[in-house]
Design a protein around this motif. Structure first.
Motif, PDB file in Angstrom:
ATOM      1  N   VAL A 196      43.126  43.411  40.858  1.00 47.25           N
ATOM      2  CA  VAL A 196      43.991  42.620  41.737  1.00 47.25           C
ATOM      3  C   VAL A 196      43.267  41.371  42.242  1.00 47.25           C
ATOM      4  CG1 VAL A 196      45.244  42.607  43.928  1.00 47.25           C
ATOM      5  CG2 VAL A 196      45.394  44.600  42.420  1.00 47.25           C
ATOM      6  N   ILE A 197      42.040  41.543  42.737  1.00 46.32           N
ATOM      7  CA  ILE A 197      41.292  40.378  43.244  1.00 46.32           C
ATOM      8  C   ILE A 197      40.904  39.455  42.100  1.00 46.32           C
ATOM      9  CG2 ILE A 197      39.220  39.647  44.482  1.00 46.32           C
ATOM     10  CD1 ILE A 197      39.364  42.265  46.046  1.00 46.32           C
ATOM     11  N   GLY A 198      40.536  40.031  40.958  1.00 45.35           N
ATOM     12  CA  GLY A 198      40.240  39.207  39.788  1.00 45.35           C
ATOM     13  C   GLY A 198      41.450  38.402  39.356  1.00 45.35           C
ATOM     14  N   ASN A 199      42.619  38.991  39.445  1.00 43.72           N
ATOM     15  CA  ASN A 199      43.853  38.286  39.116  1.00 43.72           C
ATOM     16  C   ASN A 199      44.112  37.159  40.109  1.00 43.72           C
ATOM     17  OD1 ASN A 199      46.257  38.650  37.182  1.00 43.72           O
ATOM     18  ND2 ASN A 199      47.263  38.363  39.153  1.00 43.72           N
ATOM     19  N   ALA A 200      43.789  37.400  41.389  1.00 42.95           N
ATOM     20  CA  ALA A 200      43.954  36.355  42.399  1.00 42.95           C
ATOM     21  C   ALA A 200      43.021  35.174  42.113  1.00 42.95           C
ATOM     22  CB  ALA A 200      43.674  36.933  43.784  1.00 42.95           C
ATOM     23  N   ILE A 201      41.792  35.465  41.688  1.00 46.86           N
ATOM     24  CA  ILE A 201      40.854  34.387  41.327  1.00 46.86           C
ATOM     25  C   ILE A 201      41.426  33.589  40.156  1.00 46.86           C
ATOM     26  CG2 ILE A 201      38.563  33.886  40.403  1.00 46.86           C
ATOM     27  CD1 ILE A 201      37.524  36.347  41.883  1.00 46.86           C
ATOM     28  N   LYS A 202      41.968  34.302  39.180  1.00 46.64           N
ATOM     29  CA  LYS A 202      42.465  33.668  37.957  1.00 46.64           C
ATOM     30  C   LYS A 202      43.588  32.673  38.252  1.00 46.64           C
ATOM     31  CE  LYS A 202      43.202  36.430  34.529  1.00 46.64           C
ATOM     32  NZ  LYS A 202      43.835  37.407  33.602  1.00 46.64           N
ATOM     33  N   TYR A 203      44.460  33.008  39.190  1.00 46.43           N
ATOM     34  CA  TYR A 203      45.632  32.169  39.436  1.00 46.43           C
ATOM     35  C   TYR A 203      45.527  31.345  40.723  1.00 46.43           C
ATOM     36  CZ  TYR A 203      47.886  34.404  35.513  1.00 46.43           C
ATOM     37  OH  TYR A 203      48.188  34.836  34.256  1.00 46.43           O
ATOM     38  N   THR A 204      44.319  31.218  41.244  1.00 49.21           N
ATOM     39  CA  THR A 204      44.087  30.343  42.394  1.00 49.21           C
ATOM     40  C   THR A 204      43.319  29.113  41.934  1.00 49.21           C
ATOM     41  OG1 THR A 204      44.036  32.194  43.956  1.00 49.21           O
ATOM     42  CG2 THR A 204      42.994  30.143  44.658  1.00 49.21           C
ATOM     43  N   PRO A 205      43.838  27.913  42.184  1.00 45.59           N
ATOM     44  CA  PRO A 205      43.135  26.698  41.744  1.00 45.59           C
ATOM     45  C   PRO A 205      41.740  26.597  42.356  1.00 45.59           C
ATOM     46  CG  PRO A 205      45.387  26.200  42.412  1.00 45.59           C
ATOM     47  CD  PRO A 205      45.118  27.613  42.833  1.00 45.59           C
ATOM     48  N   ASP A 206      40.864  25.855  41.707  1.00 41.85           N
ATOM     49  CA  ASP A 206      39.503  25.657  42.212  1.00 41.85           C
ATOM     50  C   ASP A 206      39.548  25.141  43.647  1.00 41.85           C
ATOM     51  OD1 ASP A 206      38.949  26.315  39.661  1.00 41.85           O
ATOM     52  OD2 ASP A 206      37.898  24.465  39.119  1.00 41.85           O
ATOM     53  N   GLY A 207      38.672  25.729  44.473  1.00 43.72           N
ATOM     54  CA  GLY A 207      38.622  25.338  45.873  1.00 43.72           C
ATOM     55  C   GLY A 207      39.595  26.107  46.742  1.00 43.72           C
ATOM     56  N   GLY A 208      40.313  27.070  46.176  1.00 44.79           N
ATOM     57  CA  GLY A 208      41.285  27.834  46.941  1.00 44.79           C
ATOM     58  C   GLY A 208      40.657  28.956  47.753  1.00 44.79           C
ATOM     59  N   ARG A 209      41.510  29.758  48.379  1.00 42.96           N
ATOM     60  CA  ARG A 209      41.038  30.825  49.267  1.00 42.96           C
ATOM     61  C   ARG A 209      41.791  32.125  48.986  1.00 42.96           C
ATOM     62  NH1 ARG A 209      38.546  31.437  54.206  1.00 42.96           N
ATOM     63  NH2 ARG A 209      38.158  29.197  54.292  1.00 42.96           N
TER      64      ARG A 209
END
Length: 401
Positions: free
Chosen positions: A297-310
């Motif tokens: 789930v967290i890996g998926n959040a990293i994948k679909y969050t643009p660079d510099g996101g939170r």
């Protein structure tokens, strides 16, 4: 479906009108058939009048005459049922059936105007009106019921095909995963041998080292995909086993975030873990499987969050229903591109991908990175095996964000 409530009409037998209808059959039936032919489904518009003059249409006319003569619609109803059954096979719709009744009324009116006085013609139509009203109601109900039955049959066939497709997909996953394990083991083994040989001989060849490292990384990623495929196969087959033991949920989440730190740093994504309530404490679960859930789930959040996101992870304890224990809700929220509303019900399905895959990168945790689309399906299976529930919420979606 039960029979409809059709308005009851008092039908008075009229032998004289019945005899007139029989006498005018040649003047009424052929024009009626020609008018009905004009609104037949396209593929039947070229059918000859003789072919359209089927037993069902003649039975309908005979039933009409008998209803006038006897004052009941038993034969007419039987003829209507045969007409609907026969014409549905030709692709007729409800409007076509209603037109058949209406054009018969028009043909009778034209014959009446030619052979009867105006008063007699109006009187004849007035006497026939209750029978036509009954016929229209009966035609509409039978056509609707038949259409509903055909739709239900089509839906059942579609459900069966989808279930078969899902079984085929699960079988393919299971077979492919096990068939890939053997060659992957060979690749990993030979890669390890080559690495050991290079170290032992002190070979200093950067290109060779880089090629070997790429081979190792590719094998590791393939191993992870095969492991996911096996897990999905176990979930689909309901054979996923859990090793229950005390689990410190907060510590488990911190471990996952720590292991994903490199990917987050490379993407300049900040992951913030809010303090878990003390009431969370330790709970019983399978630590390995729960680690897998949060990693996906967290890996998926990293994948679909643009660079510099939170990305933010927090938890709370919610009371259960009367007689059931409390449960812990863990929320993973991000400033990513979001999920389209139409995709929300399906993101936990196997192989489901959001957006244009041409815009996706090849790296697993790069922005919109690649992957087989099994991570969230596994997370759902593991959570449900624990007796829990997982879902997603999103205010909107922007693929180009």
């Amino acid at each position: 479906m039960t029979a409809p409530e059709i308005t009851a009409y008092t039908l008075r037998p009229d032998a004289k009108l019945a005899a007139w209808l029989r006498h005018q059959e040649r003047a009424i039936v052929p024009p009626w058939i020609k008018m009905a032919q004009k609104v037949s489904p396209t593929e039947y518009r070229g059918v000859s009048t003789r072919r359209l003059e089927s037993a069902q249409l003649l039975d309908f006319f005979d039933g009409l005459i008998e209803a006038v003569q006897r004052g009941d619609t038993i034969s007419l109803d039987r003829a209507i049922e045969g007409l609907v059954a026969e014409r549905l096979g030709r692709g007729y719709k409800l409007t076509d059936f209603l037109w058949i009744a209406d054009t018969l009324k028009v043909s009778i009116w034209r014959a009446a105007r030619k052979t009867l006085t105006a008063g007699q013609a109006l009187d004849a139509l007035e006497k026939l009106e209750p029978i036509f009203a009954h016929s229209v109601s009966r035609l509409a109900w039978l056509a609707s019921r038949a259409a509903e039955a055909r739709l239900e049959e089509e839906l059942e066939r579609t459900r069966w095909n989808l279930a078969r497709l899902d079984r085929t997909k699960s079988d393919f996953i299971s077979i492919a995963a096990h068939e890939l394990k053997t060659p992957l083991t060979l690749i990993q083994g030979y890669s390890s041998i080559l690495s050991s040989e290079l170290e032992r001989e002190g070979e200093d060849n950067p290109r060779l080292h880089n090629a070997l490292q790429g081979l190792v990384r590719g094998a590791e990623r393939l191993h992870a995909i095969i492991r996911d495929m096996i897990d999905v196969s176990m979930i689909d087959s309901n054979v996923l086993t859990l090793n229950y033991q005390p689990v410190n949920l907060a510590a488990l989440v911190r471990m996952v975030v720590s292991d994903l730190k490199k990917e987050a740093v490379d993407r300049e994504v900040t992951i913030q873990i809010m303090p878990f309530p003390e009431e969370v404490g330790s709970l019983f679960g399978d630590p390995h499987r729960l680690y897998q859930v949060f990693n996906n789930v967290i890996g998926n959040a990293i994948k679909y969050t643009p660079d510099g996101g939170r990305i933010t992870v927090d938890a709370r304890v919610l009371p259960g229903q009367e007689g059931t224990p409390d449960f812990v809700e863990v929320r993973v929220s991000d400033t990513g591109i979001g999920i389209p509303p139409e995709d929300l019900p399906y993101i936990f399905d196997k192989f489901y991908r959001i957006g244009d895959t041409d815009l996706h990168s090849t790296g697993k945790t790069k922005f919109k990175g690649g992957g087989p689309g099994l991570g969230l399906a596994i997370a759902k299976g593991v959570i449900e095996a624990h007796g829990g529930r997982i879902w997603a919420e999103s205010p909107g979606y922007d693929e180009e964000r």
